[in-house]
Design an enzyme around this catalytic site. Sequence first.
Site, short mmCIF file in Angstrom:
data_model
loop_
_atom_site.label_atom_id
_atom_site.label_comp_id
_atom_site.label_asym_id
_atom_site.label_seq_id
_atom_site.Cartn_x
_atom_site.Cartn_y
_atom_site.Cartn_z
N THR A 1 -23.08 11.85 1.86
CA THR A 1 -21.79 12.37 1.58
C THR A 1 -22.13 13.57 0.80
O THR A 1 -23.02 13.94 0.02
CB THR A 1 -20.87 11.73 0.65
OG1 THR A 1 -19.93 12.57 0.16
CG2 THR A 1 -21.53 11.29 -0.76
N GLY B 1 -20.67 7.30 2.82
CA GLY B 1 -20.32 7.77 1.37
C GLY B 1 -19.77 6.27 0.73
O GLY B 1 -20.07 5.25 1.30
N ALA C 1 -22.10 33.07 -9.14
CA ALA C 1 -20.64 32.82 -9.25
C ALA C 1 -20.23 33.25 -10.64
O ALA C 1 -21.24 32.75 -11.31
CB ALA C 1 -20.06 31.70 -8.94
N ASP D 1 -20.35 14.96 -0.85
CA ASP D 1 -19.75 15.26 -2.30
C ASP D 1 -20.71 14.91 -3.33
O ASP D 1 -20.56 15.30 -4.50
CB ASP D 1 -18.44 14.22 -2.37
CG ASP D 1 -17.15 14.49 -1.43
OD1 ASP D 1 -17.46 15.47 -0.88
OD2 ASP D 1 -16.58 13.43 -1.31
N ARG E 1 -11.70 43.36 -5.43
CA ARG E 1 -11.06 42.16 -5.53
C ARG E 1 -11.73 40.89 -6.14
O ARG E 1 -12.84 41.07 -6.07
CB ARG E 1 -10.68 41.32 -4.43
CG ARG E 1 -9.62 42.17 -3.23
CD ARG E 1 -9.37 41.68 -1.88
NE ARG E 1 -8.55 42.48 -1.20
CZ ARG E 1 -8.32 42.69 0.02
NH1 ARG E 1 -9.22 41.94 0.94
NH2 ARG E 1 -7.57 43.30 0.80
N GLY F 1 -15.28 18.63 -2.00
CA GLY F 1 -16.10 17.58 -3.11
C GLY F 1 -15.45 16.71 -3.35
O GLY F 1 -15.83 15.79 -4.16
N ARG G 1 -19.03 37.77 -1.50
CA ARG G 1 -19.11 38.87 -2.66
C ARG G 1 -19.01 40.42 -2.03
O ARG G 1 -18.45 41.33 -2.82
CB ARG G 1 -20.58 38.65 -3.20
CG ARG G 1 -20.66 39.51 -4.76
CD ARG G 1 -21.85 39.03 -5.46
NE ARG G 1 -21.89 39.62 -6.66
CZ ARG G 1 -21.33 39.07 -7.63
NH1 ARG G 1 -21.10 37.64 -7.65
NH2 ARG G 1 -21.43 39.39 -9.00
O1 F6P Z 1 -15.76 13.12 1.48
C1 F6P Z 1 -16.19 14.20 2.16
C2 F6P Z 1 -15.06 15.29 2.40
O2 F6P Z 1 -15.51 16.52 3.03
C3 F6P Z 1 -14.40 15.61 1.24
O3 F6P Z 1 -15.02 16.61 0.08
C4 F6P Z 1 -13.17 16.20 1.47
O4 F6P Z 1 -12.10 16.09 0.50
C5 F6P Z 1 -12.72 15.20 2.54
O5 F6P Z 1 -14.05 14.88 3.22
C6 F6P Z 1 -12.04 15.84 3.64
O6 F6P Z 1 -11.78 14.79 4.77
P1 F6P Z 1 -11.28 15.18 6.15
O7 F6P Z 1 -12.24 16.02 7.12
O8 F6P Z 1 -10.95 13.85 6.75
O9 F6P Z 1 -10.09 15.97 5.91
#
Ligand code: F6P
Length: 403
Positions: free
Chosen positions: A134, A111, A193, A136, A169, A177, A161
């Site tokens: 990535t 990423g 959602a 994200d 609930r 992300g 759901r």
């Molecule tokens: O960047 C990818 C990601 O999955 C993010 O969405 C998340 O905040 C982070 O990595 C978590 O990282 P780790 O697996 O190192 O805790």
Amino acid sequence: MAEIKKIGIITSGGDCGGLNAVILGATRVAQFSGIECCLIPNGYAGLYNLKNIELDNFDWIRSDKILSGVAGSEAGHSRVKISKIKDPNKYNQIKEGLAKHNIDGLVIAGGDDTGSVVVDLINNGIKCIHVPKTMDLDLQTYSVGGDSTINRIATFTRDLRTTGLTHNRALVIEVFGRYAGHTAFRGGVGADADCVLIPEIPVDYEVVYEHFKKTYMTRLKNSDVKGSTYIIVAAEGIKNKEGQYFTDTDRGSDSFGHQRLQGGGSYVRSQLESYMHKDPDWHAFLQEMGIFIPDIYMYPEIREIALGHLVRAGDTSAYDVAFGKQAGAAAVHLLKKDICGVTVVGVEHDYITYIPTAEAIIQRFVNLDEISLYEGMGICFGRPVEEYQPKFKKQEGMIHRYM
Ligand code: F6P
């Protein structure tokens, strides 16, 4: 132009779907052209230590064992920023490691953090190509792993759901992300959602509460079996009222300076509960619905669930396998052509498209102009509804776009 005889493949950053497809795409195309391949283990940690380790040739037989539809990476990962390594001789040490193994160029999937190291390596005379990866989805290009994560967020949310509905609930589902809301947004919409909260929109909890109350009550009133639920997908990168991220500071930060985000879902729950407990309408409503029990069941329950690493593990979508193979293969073609320091955008027919890595890693956020389209479908985004006011244009030629 020096001929490429051997490439090294690195995968780096957070794992996700499609990395094994990148490895397979790159190795197969290299092997077809008579180029040897090796997997450099554990990302940049392996690259720095290359001088001191032995590597097997990653040949056809070995690469045949790769299952590209399984997430994670056969090569292993680490979060290491090379420029932060204290050793003043680090770049020479990497070059010596590459020379020891006769590696002429690197294919590096990752990423924005990984990409920033690609730029650094290029500036230090090391040949490499960046394959965008990535979950994200916050690069300028599509990145392998995004589609798989969206699908997994949607699948888990749909699954949850039924338990929400059975127990009447409301559920707050917190998803990875980092600082961008792309996967929460698309995954939440994809799962029907009721509400999607993303870092790009500061949350107005009164708006969310009113939407929750109306949706939940309407569902309950119209249910022949007196069942209701309300589903929120919340990105981990939403901020609190003071504008701060929810981070677990106890665990420190990685070498790129990121702290682990955690706790946004629980904050959303507590905010909704505090509005609900001050609202006198619930008792009478639940009594009318025949659910109210003094001291025991006076309000609907709200629960938070953090999906954590589940959104980037497990099955990879076919889209990510196909894109990953394409991008891995394209990276080898670029290296063969001696085009370095760039990020693969994709393959369009007989064109391989790419942009400079320094541009590809500029962070991309959710474009808010599109949000009101979904607000017009009744989805709450934690702000007062805005009317979608589209402009229209006739598309000239073909356009391929993934979000
Ligand atoms: O960047 C990818 C990601 O999955 C993010 O969405 C998340 O905040 C982070 O990595 C978590 O990282 P780790 O697996 O190192 O805790």
